[in-house]
Design an enzyme around this catalytic site. Structure first.
Site, PDB file in Angstrom:
ATOM      1  N   SER A 267     -61.923  92.193 122.134  1.00 51.80           N
ATOM      2  CA  SER A 267     -63.174  92.101 122.876  1.00 51.80           C
ATOM      3  C   SER A 267     -63.967  90.923 122.342  1.00 51.80           C
ATOM      4  O   SER A 267     -63.951  90.653 121.139  1.00 51.80           O
ATOM      5  CB  SER A 267     -63.993  93.386 122.703  1.00 51.80           C
ATOM      6  OG  SER A 267     -65.310  93.214 123.218  1.00 51.80           O
ATOM      7  N   SER A 268     -64.667  90.251 123.239  1.00 48.05           N
ATOM      8  CA  SER A 268     -65.539  89.156 122.799  1.00 48.05           C
ATOM      9  C   SER A 268     -66.611  89.666 121.846  1.00 48.05           C
ATOM     10  O   SER A 268     -67.089  88.940 120.973  1.00 48.05           O
ATOM     11  CB  SER A 268     -66.188  88.485 124.013  1.00 48.05           C
ATOM     12  OG  SER A 268     -65.199  87.954 124.875  1.00 48.05           O
TER      13      SER A 268
ATOM     14  N   GLY B 200     -56.585  88.601 124.781  1.00 48.80           N
ATOM     15  CA  GLY B 200     -56.594  89.485 125.936  1.00 48.80           C
ATOM     16  C   GLY B 200     -56.820  88.716 127.227  1.00 48.80           C
ATOM     17  O   GLY B 200     -56.092  88.897 128.215  1.00 48.80           O
ATOM     18  N   HIS B 201     -57.816  87.843 127.227  1.00 51.52           N
ATOM     19  CA  HIS B 201     -58.056  86.996 128.397  1.00 51.52           C
ATOM     20  C   HIS B 201     -56.847  86.113 128.703  1.00 51.52           C
ATOM     21  O   HIS B 201     -56.454  85.960 129.862  1.00 51.52           O
ATOM     22  CB  HIS B 201     -59.275  86.087 128.170  1.00 51.52           C
ATOM     23  CG  HIS B 201     -60.571  86.792 127.993  1.00 51.52           C
ATOM     24  ND1 HIS B 201     -61.214  86.868 126.777  1.00 51.52           N
ATOM     25  CD2 HIS B 201     -61.352  87.467 128.881  1.00 51.52           C
ATOM     26  CE1 HIS B 201     -62.352  87.526 126.927  1.00 51.52           C
ATOM     27  NE2 HIS B 201     -62.461  87.915 128.179  1.00 51.52           N
TER      28      HIS B 201
ATOM     29  N   GLN C 265     -64.397  99.614 135.119  1.00 48.84           N
ATOM     30  CA  GLN C 265     -64.758  98.430 135.896  1.00 48.84           C
ATOM     31  C   GLN C 265     -63.706  98.130 136.954  1.00 48.84           C
ATOM     32  O   GLN C 265     -64.036  97.723 138.077  1.00 48.84           O
ATOM     33  CB  GLN C 265     -64.929  97.220 134.973  1.00 48.84           C
ATOM     34  CG  GLN C 265     -65.239  95.927 135.714  1.00 48.84           C
ATOM     35  CD  GLN C 265     -65.470  94.769 134.759  1.00 48.84           C
ATOM     36  OE1 GLN C 265     -66.596  94.531 134.354  1.00 48.84           O
ATOM     37  NE2 GLN C 265     -64.418  94.072 134.393  1.00 48.84           N
TER      38      GLN C 265
ATOM     39  N   GLY D 225     -58.424  93.204 132.758  1.00 47.22           N
ATOM     40  CA  GLY D 225     -57.843  93.954 131.652  1.00 47.22           C
ATOM     41  C   GLY D 225     -58.226  95.416 131.694  1.00 47.22           C
ATOM     42  O   GLY D 225     -59.364  95.773 132.031  1.00 47.22           O
TER      43      GLY D 225
ATOM     44  N   LYS E 168     -58.860  97.396 129.348  1.00 44.05           N
ATOM     45  CA  LYS E 168     -59.898  97.845 128.405  1.00 44.05           C
ATOM     46  C   LYS E 168     -61.144  98.262 129.187  1.00 44.05           C
ATOM     47  O   LYS E 168     -61.796  99.241 128.847  1.00 44.05           O
ATOM     48  CB  LYS E 168     -60.241  96.735 127.405  1.00 44.05           C
ATOM     49  CG  LYS E 168     -61.301  97.166 126.377  1.00 44.05           C
ATOM     50  CD  LYS E 168     -61.585  96.073 125.380  1.00 44.05           C
ATOM     51  CE  LYS E 168     -62.362  94.942 125.983  1.00 44.05           C
ATOM     52  NZ  LYS E 168     -63.770  95.332 126.336  1.00 44.05           N
TER      53      LYS E 168
ATOM     54  N   MET F  95     -66.366  86.285 131.108  1.00 48.39           N
ATOM     55  CA  MET F  95     -67.690  85.904 130.612  1.00 48.39           C
ATOM     56  C   MET F  95     -67.556  85.017 129.373  1.00 48.39           C
ATOM     57  O   MET F  95     -68.513  84.854 128.608  1.00 48.39           O
ATOM     58  CB  MET F  95     -68.540  87.134 130.320  1.00 48.39           C
ATOM     59  CG  MET F  95     -68.919  87.894 131.578  1.00 48.39           C
ATOM     60  SD  MET F  95     -70.473  88.806 131.477  1.00 48.39           S
ATOM     61  CE  MET F  95     -70.143  89.918 130.139  1.00 48.39           C
TER      62      MET F  95
END
Length: 281
Positions: free
Chosen positions: A185-186, A36-37, A153, A147, A149, A30
């Site tokens: 995290s974003s 992380g991404h 999901q 991920g 985290k 997103m």
């Protein structure tokens, strides 16, 4: 790196890759990308012939309009990071491109979607299934990278893949953390300076809770973690559950599973943060 804004252009690129016999690794995001991404991108690049990413803030998985409005958007910086990491193509569509018509599909994702996030964010996982199934249909990846985290999901997406009989391998990748332990995290960008100094307590206390396992039940560990975090300013625990890592159902005794995972959601100020920890023998 190619940048595509339309489904037609993306599918043309993908079709050519499949015709050439290339393997495709896919990283759906997103945006507001961080290390992380990028770790997911790097793994996809290493394991597949082509790495395709998507940057799309999916409205159907937000059950809070304020959260959707506040979600950080940094498309130019995202594209630069993806290119530097070796990504071959990125899909950056509008909402209208992904949803030319409202998506009314509902998915029977099973019990893994009904607990924790599923309980506290009604409709969230159905929205995730809507967008990820659409993206999988567009990209036709051999592997898709997520991920850990977002531990729940991943279980939900695997359930969706089985439900729809999709030919894609879901690859779970380790949590990437800041030096002080905060899971990347974003949403971290929304933390105030003071909140950012407090947020690492989440991972620190989770890590400390491992030491309680030999002499304490899961419920006692849950109570201790909740009490320790709640005693700190700006932190409010929404839930903390210790579950079987396969079924995501709560456990009463450590012997109930060989894969115990603690999953937590904490509000730091107005910012909702999630994390998890594996309780290993």
């Amino acid at each position: 790196m190619e940048i595509f804004n339309t489904v037609a252009a993306l599918k043309s690129f993908v079709s050519e890759a499949h015709a050439d016999g290339k393997t495709i690794g896919f990283v759906p995001t997103m945006g507001a990308l961080h290390r992380g991404h990028i770790s997911l991108i790097e793994r996809a690049v290493a394991e597949c012939d082509l790495c395709v990413a998507s940057v799309f803030v999916n409205p159907t998985q937000f059950n809070d309009s304020r959260d959707l409005a506040c979600y950080p958007r940094t498309p130019e910086a995202d594209a630069a990071m993806l290119s530097a990491a070796g990504c071959h193509a990125v899909f950056m569509p509008t909402v209208e491109e992904v949803y030319p018509e409202p998506d009314t599909r509902t998915f029977d994702l099973g019990s893994v979607a009904e607990v924790m996030e599923g309980k506290h964010r009604p409709g969230h996982f159905n929205g995730v299934a809507q967008v990820v199934s659409k993206l999988f249909e567009m990209v036709e990846p051999h592997k898709a990278y997520f991920g850990e985290k977002d531990f729940q999901q991943i279980a939900v997406i695997r359930s969706m893949v089985r439900l729809l009989s999709l030919p894609v391998e879901i690859v779970a990748c380790p949590i990437i953390r800041e030096e002080d332990g905060l899971a990347l995290s974003s949403r971290n960008a929304r933390l105030s300076k003071e909140e950012r100094t407090i947020a690492p307590a989440i991972s620190r206390i989770l890590k400390q809770s491992r030491e309680l396992r030999p002499a304490h039940t899961p419920e006692m560990v849950i109570q201790w973690v909740t009490r320790e975090l709640s005693a700190l300013p700006h932190l409010r625990v929404e839930y903390f559950e210790i579950v079987d890592g396969h079924t995501l159902q709560s456990i009463r005794n450590w012997e109930d599973t060989d894969y115990a995972v603690g999953c937590i959601t904490v509000f730091c100020g107005e910012v909702r943060l999630i994390d998890n920890i594996k309780y290993e023998d």
